[in-house]
Design an enzyme around this catalytic site. Structure first.
Site, PDB file in Angstrom:
ATOM      1  CE  LYS A   1      -3.968   1.996   2.507  1.00 18.99           C
ATOM      2  NZ  LYS A   1      -4.901   1.796   3.639  1.00 18.99           N
TER       3      LYS A   1
ATOM      4  CB  SER B   1      -8.348   3.571   2.816  1.00 20.21           C
ATOM      5  OG  SER B   1      -7.464   2.937   3.752  1.00 20.21           O
TER       6      SER B   1
ATOM      7  CB  SER C   1      -8.657   0.527   5.578  1.00 18.86           C
ATOM      8  OG  SER C   1      -9.263   1.765   5.828  1.00 18.86           O
TER       9      SER C   1
END
Length: 480
Positions: free
Chosen positions: A76, A151, A175
Protein backbone atom coordinates in the site's frame (compact mmCIF):
# COMPACT_ATOMS: atom_id res chain seq x y z
CA UNK A 1 -0.12 -19.62 -16.60
CA UNK A 2 -3.27 -19.40 -14.50
CA UNK A 3 -3.16 -17.37 -11.31
CA UNK A 4 -2.14 -19.53 -8.36
CA UNK A 5 -2.23 -19.12 -4.60
CA UNK A 6 0.73 -18.30 -2.44
CA UNK A 7 0.88 -21.97 -1.40
CA UNK A 8 0.86 -23.06 -5.06
CA UNK A 9 3.72 -20.74 -5.87
CA UNK A 10 5.62 -21.66 -2.72
CA UNK A 11 5.46 -25.35 -3.66
CA UNK A 12 6.52 -24.65 -7.24
CA UNK A 13 9.46 -22.47 -6.20
CA UNK A 14 10.71 -24.96 -3.63
CA UNK A 15 10.48 -27.84 -6.12
CA UNK A 16 12.34 -25.88 -8.78
CA UNK A 17 9.35 -26.00 -11.16
CA UNK A 18 8.99 -22.21 -11.02
CA UNK A 19 11.41 -19.32 -10.74
CA UNK A 20 10.85 -16.02 -8.96
CA UNK A 21 11.72 -14.17 -12.16
CA UNK A 22 9.10 -16.10 -14.13
CA UNK A 23 6.41 -15.38 -11.51
CA UNK A 24 7.33 -11.69 -11.46
CA UNK A 25 7.21 -11.42 -15.25
CA UNK A 26 3.82 -13.15 -15.35
CA UNK A 27 2.50 -10.76 -12.71
CA UNK A 28 3.85 -7.73 -14.56
CA UNK A 29 2.16 -8.95 -17.74
CA UNK A 30 -1.14 -9.25 -15.88
CA UNK A 31 -0.72 -5.66 -14.70
CA UNK A 32 -0.22 -4.57 -18.31
CA UNK A 33 -3.43 -6.36 -19.29
CA UNK A 34 -5.71 -5.24 -16.44
CA UNK A 35 -4.46 -1.95 -15.01
CA UNK A 36 -6.25 0.15 -17.62
CA UNK A 37 -9.51 -1.07 -16.11
CA UNK A 38 -8.63 -1.50 -12.44
CA UNK A 39 -6.24 1.36 -11.53
CA UNK A 40 -4.88 -0.59 -8.54
CA UNK A 41 -1.18 0.37 -8.84
CA UNK A 42 0.34 3.84 -8.43
CA UNK A 43 4.02 2.96 -8.88
CA UNK A 44 5.90 0.07 -10.43
CA UNK A 45 9.42 -0.34 -11.76
CA UNK A 46 9.88 -3.41 -13.94
CA UNK A 47 13.66 -3.56 -13.57
CA UNK A 48 13.55 -3.05 -9.80
CA UNK A 49 11.07 -5.92 -9.50
CA UNK A 50 13.00 -8.26 -11.80
CA UNK A 51 16.27 -7.50 -10.01
CA UNK A 52 14.66 -8.50 -6.69
CA UNK A 53 13.31 -11.67 -8.35
CA UNK A 54 16.75 -12.64 -9.67
CA UNK A 55 18.24 -12.20 -6.21
CA UNK A 56 15.53 -14.46 -4.82
CA UNK A 57 16.32 -17.07 -7.47
CA UNK A 58 19.97 -17.07 -6.45
CA UNK A 59 18.93 -17.74 -2.84
CA UNK A 60 16.65 -20.55 -4.00
CA UNK A 61 19.42 -22.13 -6.06
CA UNK A 62 21.62 -22.00 -2.98
CA UNK A 63 19.07 -24.19 -1.19
CA UNK A 64 17.30 -21.58 0.94
CA UNK A 65 13.67 -22.41 1.72
CA UNK A 66 11.64 -19.80 3.61
CA UNK A 67 7.94 -18.86 3.44
CA UNK A 68 8.10 -15.69 1.32
CA UNK A 69 11.28 -16.23 -0.71
CA UNK A 70 10.53 -15.39 -4.35
CA UNK A 71 6.87 -14.53 -3.72
CA UNK A 72 5.46 -11.39 -5.42
CA UNK A 73 3.96 -8.85 -3.02
CA UNK A 74 2.22 -5.47 -3.36
CA UNK A 75 2.58 -2.64 -0.85
CA UNK A 76 0.00 0.00 0.00
CA UNK A 77 1.28 3.46 -0.84
CA UNK A 78 1.40 4.64 2.75
CA UNK A 79 4.24 2.20 3.51
CA UNK A 80 7.81 3.43 3.11
CA UNK A 81 9.81 1.43 0.56
CA UNK A 82 13.27 2.94 0.27
CA UNK A 83 13.89 4.63 -3.07
CA UNK A 84 10.28 4.41 -4.23
CA UNK A 85 7.78 7.28 -4.34
CA UNK A 86 5.29 7.47 -1.48
CA UNK A 87 2.10 9.39 -2.18
CA UNK A 88 -0.51 8.32 0.40
CA UNK A 89 -2.89 8.72 -2.53
CA UNK A 90 -2.43 12.50 -2.24
CA UNK A 91 -1.00 15.26 -4.41
CA UNK A 92 0.50 16.96 -1.36
CA UNK A 93 3.23 14.26 -1.32
CA UNK A 94 4.40 15.32 -4.79
CA UNK A 95 8.09 14.51 -5.32
CA UNK A 96 8.55 12.62 -2.06
CA UNK A 97 10.71 9.48 -2.18
CA UNK A 98 10.92 7.18 0.81
CA UNK A 99 14.37 7.44 2.47
CA UNK A 100 13.99 4.19 4.44
CA UNK A 101 11.93 1.00 4.68
CA UNK A 102 8.96 0.51 6.96
CA UNK A 103 9.67 -2.35 9.36
CA UNK A 104 7.06 -4.61 7.74
CA UNK A 105 8.47 -3.83 4.28
CA UNK A 106 11.99 -4.51 5.50
CA UNK A 107 10.95 -7.86 6.93
CA UNK A 108 9.35 -8.88 3.65
CA UNK A 109 12.41 -7.82 1.66
CA UNK A 110 14.79 -9.63 4.01
CA UNK A 111 12.63 -12.74 3.64
CA UNK A 112 13.14 -12.55 -0.14
CA UNK A 113 9.69 -11.34 -1.21
CA UNK A 114 9.56 -9.61 -4.59
CA UNK A 115 7.83 -6.18 -4.50
CA UNK A 116 5.64 -5.61 -7.56
CA UNK A 117 4.64 -2.02 -6.84
CA UNK A 118 2.81 0.46 -4.65
CA UNK A 119 -0.98 0.18 -4.41
CA UNK A 120 -3.61 2.85 -4.91
CA UNK A 121 -5.53 3.97 -1.83
CA UNK A 122 -8.01 6.51 -0.53
CA UNK A 123 -6.11 9.70 0.26
CA UNK A 124 -4.26 9.27 3.56
CA UNK A 125 -6.37 6.13 4.12
CA UNK A 126 -9.54 8.20 4.58
CA UNK A 127 -12.33 6.45 2.75
CA UNK A 128 -14.48 3.35 2.51
CA UNK A 129 -14.77 3.05 -1.26
CA UNK A 130 -11.40 3.56 -2.95
CA UNK A 131 -12.77 6.67 -4.67
CA UNK A 132 -10.87 9.32 -2.68
CA UNK A 133 -7.46 8.78 -4.24
CA UNK A 134 -6.06 11.84 -5.96
CA UNK A 135 -5.10 9.50 -8.81
CA UNK A 136 -8.55 8.12 -9.58
CA UNK A 137 -10.66 5.33 -8.11
CA UNK A 138 -9.73 1.68 -7.99
CA UNK A 139 -12.44 -0.43 -9.62
CA UNK A 140 -13.89 -3.71 -8.44
CA UNK A 141 -12.68 -6.63 -10.60
CA UNK A 142 -16.04 -8.39 -10.11
CA UNK A 143 -17.91 -5.43 -11.63
CA UNK A 144 -15.98 -2.46 -13.01
CA UNK A 145 -18.93 -0.16 -12.39
CA UNK A 146 -18.67 -0.73 -8.62
CA UNK A 147 -16.31 0.37 -5.87
CA UNK A 148 -13.52 -1.88 -4.64
CA UNK A 149 -13.89 -0.69 -1.04
CA UNK A 150 -11.36 1.34 0.89
CA UNK A 151 -9.04 2.53 1.94
CA UNK A 152 -6.72 -0.35 0.95
CA UNK A 153 -8.44 -0.70 -2.42
CA UNK A 154 -5.33 -1.25 -4.55
CA UNK A 155 -3.82 -3.84 -2.21
CA UNK A 156 -6.93 -6.02 -2.22
CA UNK A 157 -7.57 -5.64 -5.96
CA UNK A 158 -3.94 -6.55 -6.65
CA UNK A 159 -4.49 -9.93 -5.00
CA UNK A 160 -7.91 -10.40 -6.61
CA UNK A 161 -6.48 -9.61 -10.05
CA UNK A 162 -3.46 -11.90 -9.66
CA UNK A 163 -0.73 -9.27 -9.51
CA UNK A 164 0.53 -10.92 -6.32
CA UNK A 165 -0.75 -13.60 -3.94
CA UNK A 166 0.00 -11.43 -0.90
CA UNK A 167 -0.26 -7.70 -0.20
CA UNK A 168 -0.02 -5.27 2.66
CA UNK A 169 -2.71 -2.73 3.38
CA UNK A 170 -3.57 -0.85 6.54
CA UNK A 171 -6.75 -1.02 8.61
CA UNK A 172 -7.92 1.81 10.84
CA UNK A 173 -11.67 1.19 10.86
CA UNK A 174 -12.10 -1.52 8.23
CA UNK A 175 -9.72 -0.57 5.44
CA UNK A 176 -8.63 -4.11 4.54
CA UNK A 177 -11.77 -5.91 5.67
CA UNK A 178 -14.31 -3.89 3.70
CA UNK A 179 -12.49 -4.17 0.33
CA UNK A 180 -11.70 -7.80 1.18
CA UNK A 181 -15.44 -8.44 1.51
CA UNK A 182 -16.25 -6.51 -1.67
CA UNK A 183 -13.57 -8.32 -3.72
CA UNK A 184 -13.66 -11.89 -2.24
CA UNK A 185 -10.27 -11.71 -0.50
CA UNK A 186 -9.23 -12.82 3.01
CA UNK A 187 -7.96 -9.97 5.18
CA UNK A 188 -6.57 -9.69 8.70
CA UNK A 189 -6.71 -6.75 11.03
CA UNK A 190 -4.26 -7.86 13.76
CA UNK A 191 -4.34 -7.16 17.47
CA UNK A 192 -3.15 -3.58 17.94
CA UNK A 193 0.65 -3.75 18.18
CA UNK A 194 1.06 -7.18 16.56
CA UNK A 195 2.66 -5.61 13.47
CA UNK A 196 5.02 -2.66 13.63
CA UNK A 197 3.72 0.73 12.49
CA UNK A 198 7.23 2.15 12.01
CA UNK A 199 7.39 3.59 8.50
CA UNK A 200 3.61 3.66 8.06
CA UNK A 201 2.13 7.10 7.41
CA UNK A 202 0.00 7.89 10.44
CA UNK A 203 -3.67 8.69 10.07
CA UNK A 204 -5.12 7.83 13.49
CA UNK A 205 -2.29 6.47 15.59
CA UNK A 206 -4.36 4.75 18.29
CA UNK A 207 -6.25 2.77 15.63
CA UNK A 208 -3.96 2.28 12.61
CA UNK A 209 -2.65 -1.24 11.97
CA UNK A 210 -0.89 -2.90 9.05
CA UNK A 211 -3.30 -5.40 7.50
CA UNK A 212 -2.07 -8.33 5.39
CA UNK A 213 -4.35 -9.69 2.64
CA UNK A 214 -4.31 -12.88 0.58
CA UNK A 215 -6.63 -15.39 -1.07
CA UNK A 216 -6.89 -17.65 1.97
CA UNK A 217 -6.09 -17.94 5.66
CA UNK A 218 -3.21 -20.32 4.90
CA UNK A 219 -1.67 -17.81 2.49
CA UNK A 220 -2.15 -15.05 5.06
CA UNK A 221 -0.41 -17.13 7.71
CA UNK A 222 2.64 -17.70 5.48
CA UNK A 223 3.08 -13.97 4.97
CA UNK A 224 2.36 -13.13 8.59
CA UNK A 225 5.03 -15.61 9.72
CA UNK A 226 7.82 -13.26 8.55
CA UNK A 227 6.17 -10.03 9.75
CA UNK A 228 5.49 -10.54 13.45
CA UNK A 229 7.77 -9.77 16.39
CA UNK A 230 8.49 -6.80 18.59
CA UNK A 231 10.10 -3.81 16.89
CA UNK A 232 12.36 -1.51 18.94
CA UNK A 233 11.41 1.30 16.54
CA UNK A 234 7.72 1.06 17.53
CA UNK A 235 7.01 1.37 21.24
CA UNK A 236 3.48 0.01 20.77
CA UNK A 237 4.66 -3.23 19.16
CA UNK A 238 4.44 -6.56 20.96
CA UNK A 239 5.21 -10.25 20.56
CA UNK A 240 2.26 -12.20 19.21
CA UNK A 241 1.88 -15.66 20.79
CA UNK A 242 1.59 -18.83 18.72
CA UNK A 243 3.40 -17.60 15.64
CA UNK A 244 5.72 -20.62 15.34
CA UNK A 245 2.87 -22.55 13.73
CA UNK A 246 1.99 -19.91 11.14
CA UNK A 247 4.16 -21.32 8.36
CA UNK A 248 2.28 -24.64 8.67
CA UNK A 249 -1.20 -23.47 9.62
CA UNK A 250 -3.58 -26.21 10.78
CA UNK A 251 -7.37 -25.81 10.79
CA UNK A 252 -9.07 -25.44 14.15
CA UNK A 253 -11.65 -27.96 15.33
CA UNK A 254 -15.08 -26.46 14.80
CA UNK A 255 -16.87 -29.00 16.98
CA UNK A 256 -17.64 -27.37 20.31
CA UNK A 257 -16.47 -23.92 19.18
CA UNK A 258 -18.76 -21.32 20.74
CA UNK A 259 -19.50 -18.63 18.14
CA UNK A 260 -21.26 -15.52 19.40
CA UNK A 261 -23.70 -13.76 17.10
CA UNK A 262 -24.14 -10.15 18.35
CA UNK A 263 -27.79 -9.19 17.91
CA UNK A 264 -26.82 -5.56 17.25
CA UNK A 265 -25.15 -6.66 13.99
CA UNK A 266 -28.17 -8.43 12.54
CA UNK A 267 -30.94 -5.84 12.74
CA UNK A 268 -32.46 -3.62 10.09
CA UNK A 269 -30.36 -2.27 7.24
CA UNK A 270 -28.69 -5.47 6.06
CA UNK A 271 -29.43 -6.30 2.44
CA UNK A 272 -31.55 -9.47 2.16
CA UNK A 273 -28.95 -11.15 -0.05
CA UNK A 274 -26.19 -10.50 2.47
CA UNK A 275 -28.37 -11.80 5.31
CA UNK A 276 -29.10 -14.97 3.34
CA UNK A 277 -25.41 -15.62 2.67
CA UNK A 278 -24.53 -15.19 6.34
CA UNK A 279 -27.38 -17.40 7.55
CA UNK A 280 -26.21 -20.14 5.19
CA UNK A 281 -22.65 -19.77 6.49
CA UNK A 282 -23.79 -20.06 10.10
CA UNK A 283 -25.82 -23.15 9.28
CA UNK A 284 -22.78 -24.74 7.69
CA UNK A 285 -20.65 -23.94 10.77
CA UNK A 286 -23.34 -25.39 13.04
CA UNK A 287 -23.45 -28.55 10.92
CA UNK A 288 -19.75 -28.99 11.68
CA UNK A 289 -20.48 -28.91 15.41
CA UNK A 290 -20.02 -25.23 16.22
CA UNK A 291 -22.38 -23.81 18.84
CA UNK A 292 -24.11 -20.57 17.82
CA UNK A 293 -24.73 -18.34 20.84
CA UNK A 294 -26.75 -15.08 20.79
CA UNK A 295 -24.84 -12.30 22.57
CA UNK A 296 -25.19 -8.57 23.01
CA UNK A 297 -22.77 -5.68 22.49
CA UNK A 298 -25.11 -2.93 23.75
CA UNK A 299 -22.87 0.06 23.14
CA UNK A 300 -22.45 -0.76 19.44
CA UNK A 301 -24.95 1.99 18.64
CA UNK A 302 -22.36 4.56 19.69
CA UNK A 303 -19.53 3.05 17.64
CA UNK A 304 -19.73 5.12 14.44
CA UNK A 305 -19.94 8.42 16.35
CA UNK A 306 -17.16 7.36 18.72
CA UNK A 307 -14.91 6.17 15.93
CA UNK A 308 -15.23 9.27 13.78
CA UNK A 309 -14.78 11.67 16.70
CA UNK A 310 -11.52 9.93 17.66
CA UNK A 311 -10.30 9.48 14.09
CA UNK A 312 -10.89 13.05 13.01
CA UNK A 313 -9.24 14.37 16.17
CA UNK A 314 -6.11 12.29 15.53
CA UNK A 315 -6.17 13.17 11.83
CA UNK A 316 -6.12 16.89 12.60
CA UNK A 317 -2.96 16.36 14.62
CA UNK A 318 -1.15 13.83 12.42
CA UNK A 319 -1.70 15.69 9.16
CA UNK A 320 -0.38 19.02 10.43
CA UNK A 321 3.09 17.93 9.22
CA UNK A 322 2.02 18.26 5.57
CA UNK A 323 2.57 21.98 5.28
CA UNK A 324 4.93 22.48 2.32
CA UNK A 325 7.86 23.37 4.57
CA UNK A 326 9.86 20.13 4.76
CA UNK A 327 8.73 17.89 1.90
CA UNK A 328 6.12 17.38 -0.79
CA UNK A 329 4.10 19.98 -2.65
CA UNK A 330 4.77 23.66 -1.99
CA UNK A 331 2.72 26.58 -3.27
CA UNK A 332 5.02 29.59 -3.02
CA UNK A 333 3.54 32.72 -1.46
CA UNK A 334 4.79 35.90 0.14
CA UNK A 335 4.10 35.00 3.76
CA UNK A 336 4.64 31.67 5.55
CA UNK A 337 1.00 31.32 6.58
CA UNK A 338 -0.14 31.99 3.03
CA UNK A 339 2.29 29.37 1.71
CA UNK A 340 1.04 26.75 4.21
CA UNK A 341 -2.64 27.41 3.61
CA UNK A 342 -2.17 27.56 -0.15
CA UNK A 343 -0.22 24.30 -0.16
CA UNK A 344 -2.76 22.46 1.96
CA UNK A 345 -5.68 23.83 -0.05
CA UNK A 346 -4.12 22.74 -3.36
CA UNK A 347 -2.67 19.44 -2.15
CA UNK A 348 -5.41 17.91 0.00
CA UNK A 349 -8.72 16.49 -1.19
CA UNK A 350 -12.19 17.34 0.08
CA UNK A 351 -12.57 14.32 2.39
CA UNK A 352 -9.21 14.92 4.06
CA UNK A 353 -10.04 18.59 4.58
CA UNK A 354 -13.43 17.64 6.01
CA UNK A 355 -11.85 15.33 8.60
CA UNK A 356 -9.12 17.81 9.54
CA UNK A 357 -11.71 20.52 10.18
CA UNK A 358 -13.97 18.18 12.16
CA UNK A 359 -11.02 17.05 14.27
CA UNK A 360 -9.83 20.58 14.93
CA UNK A 361 -13.35 21.47 16.04
CA UNK A 362 -13.55 18.44 18.39
CA UNK A 363 -10.25 19.37 20.02
CA UNK A 364 -10.93 23.09 20.29
CA UNK A 365 -11.48 24.93 23.55
CA UNK A 366 -15.00 24.50 24.81
CA UNK A 367 -15.67 21.35 22.75
CA UNK A 368 -12.92 18.96 23.90
CA UNK A 369 -14.94 17.67 26.88
CA UNK A 370 -18.20 17.54 24.96
CA UNK A 371 -16.85 15.54 22.03
CA UNK A 372 -13.36 14.02 22.24
CA UNK A 373 -13.35 13.19 25.95
CA UNK A 374 -16.85 11.74 25.73
CA UNK A 375 -15.76 9.60 22.76
CA UNK A 376 -12.89 8.17 24.82
CA UNK A 377 -15.35 7.19 27.54
CA UNK A 378 -17.62 5.54 24.99
CA UNK A 379 -14.61 3.66 23.62
CA UNK A 380 -14.09 2.17 27.08
CA UNK A 381 -17.70 1.03 27.22
CA UNK A 382 -17.46 -0.58 23.78
CA UNK A 383 -14.30 -2.42 24.87
CA UNK A 384 -16.06 -3.69 28.01
CA UNK A 385 -18.88 -5.08 25.86
CA UNK A 386 -16.38 -7.33 24.08
CA UNK A 387 -14.76 -8.41 27.34
CA UNK A 388 -18.15 -9.52 28.66
CA UNK A 389 -19.05 -11.28 25.40
CA UNK A 390 -15.84 -13.32 25.42
CA UNK A 391 -16.78 -14.67 28.84
CA UNK A 392 -19.63 -16.48 27.06
CA UNK A 393 -18.10 -17.43 23.70
CA UNK A 394 -14.77 -18.21 22.04
CA UNK A 395 -15.16 -15.89 19.04
CA UNK A 396 -17.76 -13.62 17.47
CA UNK A 397 -19.06 -13.77 13.90
CA UNK A 398 -20.53 -10.71 12.19
CA UNK A 399 -21.17 -9.25 8.74
CA UNK A 400 -18.40 -7.13 7.26
CA UNK A 401 -20.80 -4.73 5.59
CA UNK A 402 -24.57 -4.26 5.39
CA UNK A 403 -24.37 -4.66 1.61
CA UNK A 404 -22.25 -5.68 -1.33
CA UNK A 405 -20.04 -3.30 -3.31
CA UNK A 406 -22.07 -0.24 -4.30
CA UNK A 407 -21.85 1.62 -7.64
CA UNK A 408 -19.05 4.10 -8.20
CA UNK A 409 -20.20 7.59 -7.21
CA UNK A 410 -23.28 6.38 -5.32
CA UNK A 411 -22.21 7.74 -1.92
CA UNK A 412 -19.78 10.53 -2.82
CA UNK A 413 -22.35 13.26 -2.23
CA UNK A 414 -23.44 11.78 1.09
CA UNK A 415 -20.56 11.45 3.60
CA UNK A 416 -22.82 9.87 6.23
CA UNK A 417 -23.88 7.08 3.87
CA UNK A 418 -20.20 6.48 3.11
CA UNK A 419 -19.29 6.39 6.80
CA UNK A 420 -22.12 3.92 7.54
CA UNK A 421 -20.47 1.38 5.22
CA UNK A 422 -18.08 0.91 8.18
CA UNK A 423 -20.82 0.30 10.74
CA UNK A 424 -19.76 -3.33 11.36
CA UNK A 425 -15.99 -2.81 11.13
CA UNK A 426 -15.19 0.13 13.44
CA UNK A 427 -16.01 -1.49 16.79
CA UNK A 428 -13.11 -3.98 16.79
CA UNK A 429 -10.38 -1.34 16.28
CA UNK A 430 -11.86 0.71 19.12
CA UNK A 431 -11.35 -2.35 21.36
CA UNK A 432 -7.90 -3.17 19.83
CA UNK A 433 -9.10 -6.66 18.83
CA UNK A 434 -7.99 -8.95 16.00
CA UNK A 435 -10.47 -9.80 13.27
CA UNK A 436 -10.38 -11.78 10.02
CA UNK A 437 -12.68 -11.01 7.11
CA UNK A 438 -13.23 -14.06 4.90
CA UNK A 439 -15.30 -14.78 1.78
CA UNK A 440 -18.70 -16.20 2.76
CA UNK A 441 -20.60 -16.41 -0.53
CA UNK A 442 -22.24 -14.29 -3.21
CA UNK A 443 -25.33 -12.13 -3.52
CA UNK A 444 -26.46 -11.44 -7.08
CA UNK A 445 -22.98 -12.31 -8.31
CA UNK A 446 -21.13 -10.01 -5.89
CA UNK A 447 -18.94 -11.21 -2.98
CA UNK A 448 -20.09 -11.14 0.64
CA UNK A 449 -17.69 -11.29 3.59
CA UNK A 450 -17.89 -12.69 7.11
CA UNK A 451 -15.91 -11.43 10.12
CA UNK A 452 -14.42 -13.68 12.80
CA UNK A 453 -13.52 -11.62 15.88
CA UNK A 454 -11.41 -12.88 18.78
CA UNK A 455 -10.02 -11.66 22.09
CA UNK A 456 -6.77 -9.73 22.15
CA UNK A 457 -3.76 -11.73 20.87
CA UNK A 458 -5.92 -14.51 19.42
CA UNK A 459 -4.76 -13.74 15.86
CA UNK A 460 -3.33 -17.19 15.16
CA UNK A 461 -6.43 -18.92 16.53
CA UNK A 462 -8.62 -16.76 14.27
CA UNK A 463 -6.56 -17.79 11.25
CA UNK A 464 -6.92 -21.45 12.27
CA UNK A 465 -10.70 -21.00 12.54
CA UNK A 466 -10.78 -19.24 9.17
CA UNK A 467 -8.74 -22.10 7.69
CA UNK A 468 -11.33 -24.51 9.07
CA UNK A 469 -14.12 -22.44 7.51
CA UNK A 470 -12.31 -22.41 4.18
CA UNK A 471 -11.93 -26.17 4.45
CA UNK A 472 -15.72 -26.59 4.39
CA UNK A 473 -16.41 -23.87 1.81
CA UNK A 474 -14.80 -22.91 -1.48
CA UNK A 475 -15.89 -19.29 -1.92
CA UNK A 476 -12.33 -18.04 -1.42
CA UNK A 477 -11.21 -20.04 -4.45
CA UNK A 478 -13.41 -18.13 -6.87
CA UNK A 479 -11.76 -15.45 -8.99
CA UNK A 480 -13.17 -12.51 -10.89
Amino acid sequence: MSVGTLMDWRTGLDAGDLSAEFLAMEALDRMDQREGDLNAILFRDRELTLDAARKADRRLRAGERTPMLGIPVVLKDNLHWKGAPLSNGSRIMQGYTAPYNATVVNRLLEAGAVPMGKANMDEFAMGSSGEYSAFGPTRNPWDLSRVAGGSSSGSIVSVAAGYAPFALGTDTGGSVRLPGSFCNITALRPTYGALSRYGVSAMASSLDQVGPVAASARDLALGLSVLTGRDPLDSTSLDLPGTKGLADLRPATLRGLRIGLPREYFGEGIEPGVRGVLEAAFQRLAAEGAELVPVSLPHTRYAIDTYYLIVTSEVSSNLSRYDGVRFGLRREAGELQEMISGTRDAGLGAEVKRRILLGAFCLSKGYYDAFYLKALKARTLITRDFVEAFKQVDILATPVSPGTAFPLGANLADPMAMYLADVFTVTMPLAALPVVAAPAGFSEGLPVGLQFVGPSLSDVKLLEITEAWQGISDFHRKRS
